[in-house]
Structure formats: C-alpha cells, structure tokens
Write a protein that holds these residues in place. Structure first.
Motif, mmCIF file in Angstrom:
data_model
loop_
_atom_site.group_PDB
_atom_site.id
_atom_site.type_symbol
_atom_site.label_atom_id
_atom_site.label_comp_id
_atom_site.label_asym_id
_atom_site.label_seq_id
_atom_site.Cartn_x
_atom_site.Cartn_y
_atom_site.Cartn_z
ATOM 1 N N SER A 268 0.820 -1.204 0.000
ATOM 2 C CA SER A 268 0.000 0.000 0.000
ATOM 3 C C SER A 268 0.853 1.253 0.000
ATOM 4 C CB SER A 268 -0.914 0.008 1.238
ATOM 5 O OG SER A 268 -1.498 1.261 1.426
ATOM 6 N N ARG A 269 0.335 2.295 -0.650
ATOM 7 C CA ARG A 269 1.038 3.576 -0.647
ATOM 8 C C ARG A 269 1.141 4.134 0.767
ATOM 9 N NH1 ARG A 269 -1.380 9.085 -3.407
ATOM 10 N NH2 ARG A 269 0.161 10.531 -2.561
ATOM 11 N N THR A 270 0.152 3.851 1.588
ATOM 12 C CA THR A 270 0.144 4.343 2.969
ATOM 13 C C THR A 270 0.522 3.230 3.939
ATOM 14 O OG1 THR A 270 -2.242 3.914 3.051
ATOM 15 C CG2 THR A 270 -1.539 6.145 2.511
ATOM 16 N N GLY A 273 1.745 4.317 7.637
ATOM 17 C CA GLY A 273 0.709 4.749 8.568
ATOM 18 C C GLY A 273 -0.218 3.619 8.959
ATOM 19 N N ARG A 274 -0.624 2.818 7.986
ATOM 20 C CA ARG A 274 -1.525 1.703 8.297
ATOM 21 C C ARG A 274 -0.862 0.696 9.227
ATOM 22 N NH1 ARG A 274 -4.308 0.146 2.455
ATOM 23 N NH2 ARG A 274 -5.340 2.153 2.073
ATOM 24 N N TYR A 310 6.873 11.419 6.933
ATOM 25 C CA TYR A 310 5.992 11.975 7.954
ATOM 26 C C TYR A 310 6.773 12.928 8.855
ATOM 27 C CZ TYR A 310 2.016 8.859 7.105
ATOM 28 O OH TYR A 310 0.930 8.213 6.556
ATOM 29 N N VAL A 370 -5.134 8.913 8.309
ATOM 30 C CA VAL A 370 -3.883 8.442 7.709
ATOM 31 C C VAL A 370 -3.918 8.619 6.194
ATOM 32 C CG1 VAL A 370 -2.516 6.374 7.233
ATOM 33 C CG2 VAL A 370 -3.289 6.847 9.559
ATOM 34 N N GLU A 371 -5.035 8.220 5.574
ATOM 35 C CA GLU A 371 -5.146 8.345 4.123
ATOM 36 C C GLU A 371 -5.115 9.814 3.702
ATOM 37 O OE1 GLU A 371 -5.165 5.713 2.101
ATOM 38 O OE2 GLU A 371 -5.016 4.415 3.848
ATOM 39 N N ALA A 374 -1.608 11.219 4.030
ATOM 40 C CA ALA A 374 -0.702 10.707 3.007
ATOM 41 C C ALA A 374 -0.827 11.508 1.716
ATOM 42 C CB ALA A 374 -1.001 9.237 2.748
ATOM 43 N N ARG A 375 -2.051 11.913 1.378
ATOM 44 C CA ARG A 375 -2.266 12.650 0.136
ATOM 45 C C ARG A 375 -1.987 14.142 0.309
ATOM 46 N NH1 ARG A 375 -4.388 8.099 0.413
ATOM 47 N NH2 ARG A 375 -4.998 6.858 -1.382
ATOM 48 N N VAL A 379 3.187 11.977 1.169
ATOM 49 C CA VAL A 379 3.956 10.899 1.791
ATOM 50 C C VAL A 379 4.496 9.962 0.715
ATOM 51 C CG1 VAL A 379 3.737 8.849 3.248
ATOM 52 C CG2 VAL A 379 2.744 11.014 3.977
ATOM 53 N N THR A 699 2.849 13.637 -5.412
ATOM 54 C CA THR A 699 3.314 12.499 -4.638
ATOM 55 C C THR A 699 4.795 12.255 -4.931
ATOM 56 O OG1 THR A 699 1.138 11.495 -4.719
ATOM 57 C CG2 THR A 699 2.992 10.050 -4.214
#
Length: 707
Positions: A268-270, A273-274, A310, A370-371, A374-375, A379, A699
């Motif tokens: 995942s791109r995030t 955080g996840r 972050y 978090v999502e 990230a955007r 991130v 990004t």
C-alpha cells in the motif's frame, strides 16, 4: 521457519530500550532495580500471589471474597514499598549514602535497594493488612476474621489504629506509584467526610458530619472501602489479565503482531501509517497501557514513518492515538472495563459487545486521517522488507488462538477469570511451536512474577479509591453533586434534550480534567460515583452512562496538557511536544464525540449494540458518515477529490457534529451540509484545473528526496 527480519531499520544501538522509555511515561512510576536476596524475596512473594490468584479462580477460599482481598492486599502492599523508591527530593547530603573510599558519592537509596524505612513500612503494611484475619486477641480487638466483621460499625481502639495505619500506608503507596495528585484527592475526600458537618447546612453538599472512627470503619470494615469493588477487580481480573499479557509477550506475540501489520499493508502507498495503526490495535492485547503501546509501536514503526516523509509531530500524533486505542479495543479493554462489569452486574463479554462499534468507528477515523495525511503531505511509498502475510499467519497465526479462546469461552458461559486462565495455559502451550520463544518453566515463572508486578500500582490505586467511594457513600455526595451538575445545565435551558446535552458536555469536560490529574482507574471510579448519577437521573441507561465515563477516563492519555501517550510519542519521534499533542487530539477525535452520541439520544444506544439490528445499523452508518466528514474537516482533504478550503472544512465540522445527534431532522440537516461540503470541494477542484493550479500535492515516489 523463524520470523523474518523486522520490517524497519533499526534505531541507534545506543538508544534507550523501549521498555525503559515506556516506563518514563506510564501513569505508574518505574520500579527500582532489585538484586540479590531482595530480588529473590520479591520474586517469591509475587509467585505466591500469582498462585493464590489462580487458586482462587478454581478453589475459592471458603471465608469469602473479602477474606481473599485482605490476603491479596497483604501480599502486594508490602512489595510496593520494596519495589518502588520513596523518590523524595531530599537535600543531596541526606539522600546520598555518604562518600565512598574514593571520595565519590554513593548511589541514591533508590538505586541501592530498599532502605530501613522501606522495610519498616513493608512490615507495617503486612501487619495492618493481616490484622483482620489473624486469630490473635489484642485487648478488645483482634480475634480473627469473624470477630472483626462482627465489630462493623463498632470498631474498638485497636481496630481504628490499624485502619489508620493502613490508610496512611495506602496514601504513601499511591504517592510512590502514581505521584502526589491521587493522595491529595483522597485527602480532600477524607477532609470532606470529617469536616463536611461544619459546612452551612443550606449548601447542597453539606452533611451531618462523620467522626474519624466512623470514617475508618467505612474504609477498613465495609464493602465500599479498601476492600470494595475496585480492589476486587484488581485482585480477581486485572492480575490474571496482566499475567496473560506477560505470557503473550514472552511467547513472541508482540513482535508477530507488528510483523503481520507490516506484511498486510506492504504493497500500500500508505503502508507506513496503516502499519502503525494496526500494530497499535493488535498490541493492545499485550499491553494495557496507552503510553506503553505507543512506545512499543513507535520503536518499530517510526523509522518507516520517517522514511515515508511523515513530520515527527504528525507521526507522533498517529502513534499516540493508536496506542490509546489499544485500551479502548476488545478483547482486552482497560482495567476500568472490569469495574463496569462488576458495578452493573453484567458479564465482561457484554462490556466487550458495548465497545465493539465505538472501536470500529475510532479506527475508521484514524485510518481516514492516515489516508488524508498521506495525500495532503505527499507521503512517499516505502517498501517494507517482509514476507507474505499468509506465510506469517500460517506459521505464527497460533498467537491469535488464545485471544479467540477468551471470546469463545465467554460466549459459552465461562467466567472471565476462568476464560483468561485457560487462554493463558493455551498461549503457554502454543509457545513451544517457536523454539526461540517457548515458555520453559523458568520463563513461565518469570511471566507469573511479571504479571503480579504489573498489578502492584493498580492494586494500590484501587484500594485507595475505596477512600473516595466510601466517603461518597457515607455522605451522600454522589446524588448531591449530580443535582448540582444538572441544575447548572437547567440554568441555561428548560428543554429536556438541551439539558441532557449540556449535562453530557459538562460531564465530558469534568471527566477530562479529572483524568489529567489521576490514573484512568481512579478517574473512572470518581467519575462513576460523582458524575454517573447525574446522567442516570436524566434517563441515560446504565450501560451508556458507564461507557461514557469509561471513554473519557481513558482519553486523559490523549488530552492536553498532560497527554501521556503523546508525551511518549514525542520522546520516540523527537517531535515538538505541543504540536504532537494537538495531532493526537485530531487523530483521536472520534473517541471524544462518539460517547456523546450514545448518551444524548435513544438511537445512540445502537452504537453500544443495544436496541435491535435496525437501530444498530442506522446508528453505525450515520456515525460512520459523521466520522468520515469530521476527518475531512480536520485533515482538509477529500480522498479521491482534492483539498478542502476553509469554508468546506467549517461545513464539514458542522455536518459531522449535527449527524451525531442521530435523530431524523438533525441527520437530514447533517447529510445536506455534508453534500454541500463535497460539492464545494468539487467546485474548488474544477476551478483549480481551469486556472492551471495543481489540485493536489504531488506524490513523491520511493527513492526521491523531499525538497
């Protein structure tokens, strides 16, 4: 197959151990290091207490639970004085042990081990705790357990003296383990009980007054004092769950949970955080503290978060919110959840059911944040060097079996105590599937000892909480304080709905302020006896009132200006403290608002799983929409669309708050406001596209550096 390498880069080898770092930010102060004969004595005593607690589950002492509590307190209280230093800031020449032969200062007393005063206090604690059960006559007092109970309300001088000694020792034990504030609060209640008769009788909180003997009788020889429900919960439930947590930790479950979280989101791109959020949820089964969970996940995931770009403050807020969420999440909630079960006379499984939907909403809010971050922040994706989650589950998924066993055993009718003991046995047995973490007899004894040492501070707090509950019961302070709270709301409006809403807001503020000063368990006890009656008087159901108090007691770990979890996160990331606290508040926002929703309207009970499938579904969907809208308002970004401006964020905040009223008209208004917010973001994006302005933060891909 051994566990794969950890999915993070290691921190500096000279960095402090996460366990030591966590101890600095716990509500309880760290213990002193023990060695030699003292360590052997304390280990032996803790093992004896652990075995007694386990024995009590299957073969309860025939004299009853109060007799067991007296024995339990006689075991743990002396250890507190040996394991925790006095930590008094005395002059250097007094707190040092003089100078050695080389002229250098000797170590502080806390570093050398228990002092003579500590041994005296430990002996006094043992005597005053065992006095009610020892069949020894001391003048008109003593005589054993039955004789002591027969003197309830008629204590003789020896009884009062012993009760006074225990009172002072408990205050000192609380000071050593949690600081000065809780003992000060207890002394305020004690003074109120003694001097309350001198207050003008026209005051709502005035009472007839109690003499000192009556107060000691209420503390020492009643079911609402030292040996009341809080200590019963500590000695019956919490000690067993801390033992279970220690067994899980030593069996390698903590590391597995973090590795599994990383593996699940590695594409995942995030992912960074996840992973932090999922790790916090899973590690809550091992640690019952928000600060400890924060440090544990931060030590592993902060390097990944840093590589992803972050900022330290934002990462710290995320880690702290995830850590606090561990206390709010089934199947092992915080200690106060067991007190709820005892106060309301329900099973622990029912309390878990009440916490399920709020937990889902809480983590939904964090994941949306978090999502959005990230955007909004650009991130970078980070490659996590870990294996497939299915391979991890296939090899080490057995760590989940003991957790599932607790829920299943509770569902089929086992008591919480038997369920957790059987789950502990299962976890210890399954540990032999991993050669590096198998619980040999020596390591199992270490887990038992660690479990009891983990409950020392909680036991002191719970016993001291009896001062508050007994004083409140004897003086009638609870109903009087509740009436004052309600009358304050009624001074603003006479509409019942408004009065309830204002009372809930005032109660939330009061509980938050209380939680800043005292530990979670004591905060819940005080809140329940003082604020709980106000909510009940206004028609709030007992489950909703209890969970309301529980949530705001726990949230003290995320609330400025103390916010222990945020302080711990800032120590891990090196971020600025105040911005980290505000970021924590932003991530944890749903936990502050959802409790208001299930208090102010009957439909809100659906958030606790009460009222049938239709009410639960409606409340859950509307509350989820509210959480999503509030996440957009707080983060300033609509996923899949683009940035939200100030007008859209204001509309989103109004929409989210209105939706939480969970009644048809407010829900309709909130939905319209949310739609207008979305439309505003779409218009803003279209306008940005026509003018050639970027509609989103670009990004940065893996390997690029942020300029």
């Amino acid at each position: 197959m051994p566990l794969p390498p950890e999915p993070t880069e290691r921190t500096d080898p000279g960095a402090p151990d996460p366990r030591d770092l966590a101890a600095q930010f716990e509500e309880e102060k760290p213990e002193r290091p023990l060695s030699g004969p003292v360590a052997v004595l304390v280990t032996g005593a803790t093992l004896a207490i652990a075995l007694l607690a386990l024995w009590q589950v299957f073969r309860p002492l025939p004299q009853g639970s109060k007799f067991y509590l007296m024995i339990f307190l006689a075991g743990v209280l002396p250890i507190v004085f040996l394991a925790y230093p006095a930590d008094l800031r005395l002059p250097r020449r007094l707190r040092r042990g003089g100078r050695g032969p080389d002229g250098a200062d000797r170590p502080d007393a806390g570093e050398r081990g228990p002092s003579v005063a500590d041994w005296v206090l430990a002996a006094a604690a043992l005597v005053s705790c065992l006095y009610p059960v020892l069949p020894i006559r001391l003048g008109a007092g003593g005589g054993g357990y039955d004789a002591f109970l027969d003197r309830q309300g008629l204590l003789v001088g020896v009884d009062v003296a012993m009760g006074t000694v225990l009172l002072l020792l408990l205050l000192e034990a609380c000071r050593r383990t949690t600081g000065w504030i809780l003992p000060a609060v207890c002394l305020v209640f004690l003074a109120y009980g003694y001097y309350g008769g001198l207050l003008p009788q026209s005051w709502p909180v005035a009472h007839a007054g109690l003499d000192f003997g009556q107060l000691v009788d209420a503390f020492y020889n009643s079911d609402s004092g030292f040996y009341g429900t809080p200590l019963d919960v500590a000695a019956t439930y919490i000690v067993l769950f801390t033992i279970y947590g220690a067994v899980l930790d030593l069996s390698g479950a903590g590391r597995f949970f973090v590795e599994l979280s990383a593996a699940a989101f590695r594409r995942s791109r995030t992912a960074a955080g996840r992973t932090a959020v999922a790790s916090g949820f899973l590690l809550g089964t091992v640690s019952g503290s928000g600060a400890a969970t924060t440090v544990s996940i931060g030590a592993v995931t902060w390097p990944v978060l840093r590589r992803a770009g972050y900022p330290p403050e934002r990462a710290g807020g995320m880690l702290a919110a995830a850590g606090v969420g561990a206390i709010l999440s089934p199947p092992t909630l915080g200690a106060a959840a067991f007190i709820i079960a005892e106060y309301l006379g329900v099973s622990y499984l029912q309390v878990l059911g009440w916490a399920t939907v709020p937990t889902v909403l809480y983590y939904l809010g964090i994941l949306l944040a978090v999502e959005i971050d990230a955007r909004r922040s650009g991130v970078r994706p980070v490659v996590l060097d870990t294996t497939s989650p299915w391979r991890l589950l296939g090899r080490f998924g057995y760590h989940f079996l003991s957790l599932l066993a607790i829920v299943v055993l509770l569902a089929v009718g086992f008591s919480a105590t038997r369920a957790v003991v059987l789950a502990t046995v299962l976890a210890a047995t399954l540990s032999y599937l991993d050669r590096r973490h198998r619980l040999t007899p020596a390591r199992l004894l270490s887990a038992l000892s660690a479990g009891v040492r983990g409950v020392l501070a909680v036991s002191a707090v719970c016993a001291a909480a009896g001062i508050i509950t007994a004083t409140t019961t004897k003086t009638g302070l609870g109903p009087q304080a509740a009436a004052l709270l309600v009358s304050g709301a009624q001074a603003v409006s006479s509409d019942p709905a408004v009065v309830l809403a204002l009372t809930a807001v005032l109660a939330a503020v009061a509980l938050t302020l209380l939680g800043l000063a005292v530990p979670v368990t004591a905060s819940f006890v005080i809140g329940w006896v003082i604020i709980g009656p106000a909510l009940l008087d206004l028609g709030v159901t007992a489950p909703a009132a209890a969970m309301f108090v529980f949530y705001f007691a726990v949230l003290s770990e995320a609330s400025p200006p103390t916010a222990l979890a945020a302080v711990a996160a800032a120590a891990v990331t090196g971020g600025r403290l105040v911005p980290t606290m505000w970021q924590t508040l932003r991530y944890a926002l749903p936990a502050y608002l959802i409790p208001l929703a299930f208090v102010v309207t009957p439909t809100g009970l659906g958030l606790l799983g009460i009222g049938g499938a239709q009410r639960i579904a409606v409340a859950g969907v509307v509350a989820a929409l509210s959480v999503a809208v509030l996440a957009v308002a707080a983060g300033g970004w609509l996923p899949g669309v683009g940035p939200a401006g100030t007008p859209e964020r204001i509309l989103g905040a109004l929409a989210g708050l209105t939706l939480l009223w969970l009644e048809p008209v407010p829900v309709t208004v909130g939905a319209v406001l949310a739609a207008v917010m979305v439309a505003g973001v779409l218009v803003r994006r279209g306008a940005a596209g026509r003018t050639g302005e970027p509609s989103a933060v670009p990004t940065l891909h893996h390997g690029e550096e942020k300029q």
